[in-house]
Design an enzyme around this catalytic site. Structure first.
Site, PDB file in Angstrom:
ATOM      1  N   LYS A 300      -6.670  11.888  -9.609  1.00  0.00           N
ATOM      2  CA  LYS A 300      -8.045  11.496  -8.330  1.00  0.00           C
ATOM      3  C   LYS A 300      -9.793  11.856  -8.350  1.00  0.00           C
ATOM      4  O   LYS A 300      -9.796  13.697  -8.638  1.00  0.00           O
ATOM      5  CB  LYS A 300      -7.826  12.254  -6.928  1.00  0.00           C
ATOM      6  CG  LYS A 300      -8.583  11.223  -5.754  1.00  0.00           C
ATOM      7  CD  LYS A 300      -7.495  11.365  -4.316  1.00  0.00           C
ATOM      8  CE  LYS A 300      -7.671  10.896  -3.724  1.00  0.00           C
ATOM      9  NZ  LYS A 300      -6.747  10.792  -2.101  1.00  0.00           N
ATOM     10  N   GLU A 386       4.652   8.841  10.732  1.00  0.00           N
ATOM     11  CA  GLU A 386       4.404   9.157  11.140  1.00  0.00           C
ATOM     12  C   GLU A 386       5.744   8.363  12.728  1.00  0.00           C
ATOM     13  O   GLU A 386       5.899   9.573  13.528  1.00  0.00           O
ATOM     14  CB  GLU A 386       3.197   8.148  12.039  1.00  0.00           C
ATOM     15  CG  GLU A 386       2.546   7.790  11.333  1.00  0.00           C
ATOM     16  CD  GLU A 386       1.858   7.573  10.086  1.00  0.00           C
ATOM     17  OE1 GLU A 386       2.884   6.679   8.886  1.00  0.00           O
ATOM     18  OE2 GLU A 386       0.834   7.255   9.074  1.00  0.00           O
ATOM     19  N   ARG A 414       3.223   2.772  14.018  1.00  0.00           N
ATOM     20  CA  ARG A 414       4.377   3.236  13.489  1.00  0.00           C
ATOM     21  C   ARG A 414       5.555   4.076  14.314  1.00  0.00           C
ATOM     22  O   ARG A 414       6.871   4.097  13.406  1.00  0.00           O
ATOM     23  CB  ARG A 414       3.744   3.864  11.963  1.00  0.00           C
ATOM     24  CG  ARG A 414       3.186   3.365  11.172  1.00  0.00           C
ATOM     25  CD  ARG A 414       3.442   1.531  10.507  1.00  0.00           C
ATOM     26  NE  ARG A 414       4.312   2.303   9.937  1.00  0.00           N
ATOM     27  CZ  ARG A 414       4.214   1.834   7.978  1.00  0.00           C
ATOM     28  NH1 ARG A 414       2.916   1.512   7.892  1.00  0.00           N
ATOM     29  NH2 ARG A 414       5.310   1.653   7.187  1.00  0.00           N
TER      30      ARG A 414
HETATM   31  C1  LIG Z   1       1.259   4.405   7.164  1.00  0.00           C
HETATM   32  C2  LIG Z   1       0.442   5.646   7.209  1.00  0.00           C
HETATM   33  N1  LIG Z   1      -0.916   6.998   7.631  1.00  0.00           N
HETATM   34  C3  LIG Z   1      -1.586   7.361   6.852  1.00  0.00           C
HETATM   35  C4  LIG Z   1      -2.472   6.069   6.770  1.00  0.00           C
HETATM   36  C5  LIG Z   1      -4.061   6.860   6.037  1.00  0.00           C
HETATM   37  N2  LIG Z   1      -3.926   7.191   4.367  1.00  0.00           N
HETATM   38  C6  LIG Z   1      -4.911   6.285   4.018  1.00  0.00           C
HETATM   39  S1  LIG Z   1      -4.972   6.387   2.071  1.00  0.00           S
HETATM   40  C7  LIG Z   1      -3.396   7.782   2.434  1.00  0.00           C
HETATM   41  C8  LIG Z   1      -3.268   8.117   1.630  1.00  0.00           C
HETATM   42  C9  LIG Z   1      -2.601   7.956   0.547  1.00  0.00           C
HETATM   43  O1  LIG Z   1      -2.061   8.836  -0.258  1.00  0.00           O
HETATM   44  P1  LIG Z   1      -0.993   8.361  -2.079  1.00  0.00           P
HETATM   45  O2  LIG Z   1      -0.233   7.153  -1.213  1.00  0.00           O
HETATM   46  O3  LIG Z   1      -0.685   8.853  -2.865  1.00  0.00           O
HETATM   47  O4  LIG Z   1      -2.376   7.590  -2.637  1.00  0.00           O
HETATM   48  P2  LIG Z   1      -3.732   7.861  -3.761  1.00  0.00           P
HETATM   49  O5  LIG Z   1      -4.893   7.756  -1.908  1.00  0.00           O
HETATM   50  O6  LIG Z   1      -3.344   9.158  -3.774  1.00  0.00           O
HETATM   51  O7  LIG Z   1      -4.153   6.841  -4.486  1.00  0.00           O
HETATM   52  C10 LIG Z   1      -3.164   8.322   3.667  1.00  0.00           C
HETATM   53  C11 LIG Z   1      -2.386   8.643   4.353  1.00  0.00           C
HETATM   54  C12 LIG Z   1      -2.198   5.059   5.750  1.00  0.00           C
HETATM   55  N3  LIG Z   1      -3.442   4.540   5.439  1.00  0.00           N
HETATM   56  N4  LIG Z   1      -0.677   4.561   6.277  1.00  0.00           N
END
Ligand SMILES: Cc1ncc(C[n+]2csc(CCOP(=O)(O)OP(=O)(O)O)c2C)c(N)n1
Length: 691
Positions: A300, A386, A414
């Site tokens: 990242k 959630e 959700r």
């Molecule tokens: C249902 C939901 N909860 C929370 C979020 C907020 N959110 C956006 S990106 C993220 C982290 C995602 O992590 P990952 O899937 O590992 O992807 P990365 O950013 O590491 O590529 C979160 C928690 C979201 N988009 N959707």
């Protein structure tokens, strides 16, 4: 599918010897396919440069996007996504994809009004299949498309899902994997594992992925690669695939039981920054006519020192400048609602030992990071789950604790069923602190929080509060902790206003308060819109002599019945409204919102509510722009509210067959020109496309 010879050169390459900027030559994945493999590393660097430079101006998702540059290049080289299907989970990591799929020149308009979205958007490009912004969705969507293609005999359309290590453990993702594992066709899930959600990935499965990463090196498992691939029906290509794996690929193949037990062949982990290795393995696994999970390890923030050092802070930074490697953010004149909530919760937890805080992977965004520092053992991050967070809060509340679930409005959606069944039905006392309620600005339509009142209001026993300023926010928390029932407190992604007049009046369940007196009409505003109503009232007074009262409604449930009946009905003698226009104001959909509740009350009491106008969000999706632009588009900024009041007063100036006192003047004549025009027309939502 692309083919390349042993030297890594594709036949008939037109862009073989391109010097300087490669990216400028790439207008579509077809151009990308003409590049020699050895140039792809440079291309990845150029993509990163463009993303870093753009995000510093526009704000946006930085660190995750920097990590997937090589992977995106490899995907568009190996697949043809005009025919094959690429699904992004969450979708916040699609910037390189946008740049490579014909949106390079518009990329500078990222997340700006009229510009390109920060998430996949089918209105922008045929390469984007779904508008996404919520985690955990892509595997299920892809399963549906795979099923439909199969039914239509179109198994030549390959399917690729890209999902992060935090999103893959979301409950819906796991349900999707469980079902997709039954498919008898090609179905590729790429697990983009950077060991981070926004913060560090939480949960037992995160531990499993850590162990896979730690116990396997990229070079150690070629033997088992052969063994596994030998059982895969690749036909004549198997020899070539194995050769590629042996010589070109620094990947390993090893079973991860959790994925294999639900019907996926597991490959990985692969170094996600080794473009050549990615090309080789993608080419191999794309031919496997079964569900496959390819575990790719990326970093990242790759290529950007400050994002690598602090990937959490640079997950989605606002616009910033970088001077000699030091990042500077413009200072904010006022604290955010999130910050004020965070302070208030810390103060509350000091006084009340029952308070525990829960977040679903958003400690920073909700302000619980500071709470966690103060009370590490009273803060729970459950990861992107959630529904679980809310059901778990029910369990905590049942034992006598007072959980505070800090969650964005859009993500609380959700967990609606858990709010109903596990919380409301059980009459459990807990507090939902609903951040990002209302318009969210540049994240746009995928994340506006415009429905929480509508979906919470019908739950018996629920208390819905929306403070107008920080005084009311603290009071709302204090009231919530004192009540023996579920409460939700909603506030937006914005800065809090300076304390408003009158908001220090006692904060009593189901009672609003007067913020500014006025005799000609009234704004009954909810939450952060009170500030705009006050400014509208000031403008009206200055520009046209109209004296509009402003009330902070404070509660969407229970309503301040006495106040509303007075304002609609016989007039409020103290403010001499006498049936003057009553405008309800909320940063929420009109449908099912606070104003709708006011009208229900009027109907129940058989009041003539002809003087009531509901101001809120219209029945369309509002695109990305700044929050203030969006509020203006919806007519909810101070100018829009002033205009709406004038229109109501104008209407009343025409003699009506009603008992109401007509306005004595036509105030619109006295308003500046720019206040007389109607609200800016919104962009209509695009029509859905099938593919
Ligand atoms: C249902 C939901 N909860 C929370 C979020 C907020 N959110 C956006 S990106 C993220 C982290 C995602 O992590 P990952 O899937 O590992 O992807 P990365 O950013 O590491 O590529 C979160 C928690 C979201 N988009 N959707």
């Amino acid at each position: 599918m692309s083919e390349w010879d042993a030297s890594g050169r594709l036949p008939g390459r037109a862009l073989d010897e391109v010097d300087g900027k490669l990216l400028e030559q790439i207008n579509s994945p077809a151009d990308l396919k003409k590049l020699p493999v050895r140039k792809l590393t440079q291309l990845a660097e150029e993509l990163r440069e463009k993303i870093i430079e753009t995000v510093s101006r526009t704000g946006g998702h930085l660190a995750s996007n920097l990590g997937v540059a090589e992977l995106t290049i490899a995907l568009h080289t190996v697949f043809d996504f005009t025919r094959d299907r690429l699904l992004w989970d969450v979708g916040h990591q699609c910037y390189a994809h946008k740049i490579l799929t014909g949106r390079r020149e518009r990329f500078g308009t990222l997340r700006q009004a009229g510009g390109i979205s920060g998430f996949p958007c089918p209105d922008e490009s045929e390469y984007d299949l779904f508008s996404t912004g919520h985690a955990g969705t892509a595997i299920s969507i892809a399963t549906g498309m795979a099923w439909a293609d199969q039914a239509a005999g179109r198994v030549d359309r390959r399917i690729v899902v890209l999902v992060g290590d935090a999103s893959i453990v979301n409950g819906v993702s796991l349900e999707g994997l469980n079902n997709a594992g039954l498919l008898k066709r090609q179905f590729l899930v790429i697990l983009n594992d950077n060991s981070m959600a926004i913060d560090v990935t939480k949960g037992a499965l995160a531990g499993l992925l850590d162990r896979i990463r730690l116990t396997q090196t990229y070079t150690g498992f070629k033997q088992s690669a052969e063994t596994v691939l030998r059982h895969v029906p690749l036909g004549d290509d198997i020899a070539e695939t194995l050769r590629n794996i042996k010589h070109g690929l620094h990947a390993t193949v090893h079973g991860a039981p959790i994925f294999e037990s639900v019907g996926f062949r597991y490959f990985g982990p692969v170094d996600g920054h080794d473009t050549k290795a990615l090309l080789t393995i993608l080419r191999g696994v794309s031919r496997i006519p079964e569900p496959v999970l390819l575990h790719v390890h990326t970093q990242k923030g790759r290529g950007c020192d400050y994002a690598v050092e602090d990937p959490c802070r640079f997950h989605s930074p606002s616009a910033h400048s970088v001077n000699k490697g030091v990042v500077e953010f413009p200072s904010r004149p006022h604290p955010t609602w999130t910050r004020v909530f965070s302070d208030a919760l810390i103060a509350l937890a000091r006084r009340d030992q029952r308070v525990v805080a829960i977040t679903a992977a958003m400690p920073q965004g909700t302000g619980l990071d500071r709470f966690r520092e103060a009370f590490p053992r009273r803060c729970i991050d459950v990861g992107i789950s959630e529904s679980h967070a809310v059901a778990m809060a029910a369990g905590l509340a049942k034992t006598g604790l007072r959980p505070v679930v800090a969650i964005y409005s859009t993500f609380l959606q959700r967990a609606f069923d858990q709010v109903f069944e596990e919380i409301a039905l059980q009459k459990l006392p807990l507090i939902f602190c609903v951040d990002r309620a209302g318009l969210v600005g540049s994240d746009g339509a995928v994340q506006h929080g415009f429905l929480d009142i509508a979906y919470l209001r019908g739950l018996p026993g629920m208390v819905l509060m929306s403070p107008a300023d920080e005084v009311e926010l603290r009071s709302a928390l204090d009231l919530a902790i004192s009540l023996d029932r579920p409460c939700a407190i909603r506030y937006p992604r914005d800065e809090v206003p300076q304390p408003l007049n009158g908001t220090d009046a006692p904060f009593v369940l189901g009672r609003g308060c007067l913020v500014r007196p006025g005799r000609d009409g009234a704004f009954l505003a909810l939450g952060a819109t009170v500030e705009h109503a006050v400014r509208a009232a000031e403008t009206l007074a200055d520009a046209s002599g109209v004296e509009a009262a402003v009330y902070s409604a404070r509660f969407a449930k229970p309503l301040d019945t006495a106040l509303i009946v007075k304002l609609i009905g016989s007039g409020e003698p103290a403010h001499q409204l006498a049936g003057g226009p009553l405008l309800t104001v909320e940063d929420h959909a009109v449908a099912g919102g606070f104003g709708s509740a006011v009208m229900e009350l009027a109907a129940q009491r058989s009041l003539d509510a002809g003087n009531v106008k509901l101001l809120g969000l219209p029945d369309r999706f509002i695109a990305h722009a700044s929050r203030s632009q969006q509020l203006a588009e919806a007519g909810l900024d101070a100018d829009g509210l002033a205009r709406a009041m004038i229109q109501c007063l104008d209407r009343r100036a025409v003699p009506e067959p009603s008992h109401r006192k007509p306005a004595t003047m036509n105030p619109a004549r006295h308003l500046p020109d720019d206040l007389q025009a109607g609200p800016a027309g919104g962009r209509a939502a695009g029509r859905s496309r099938t593919r």
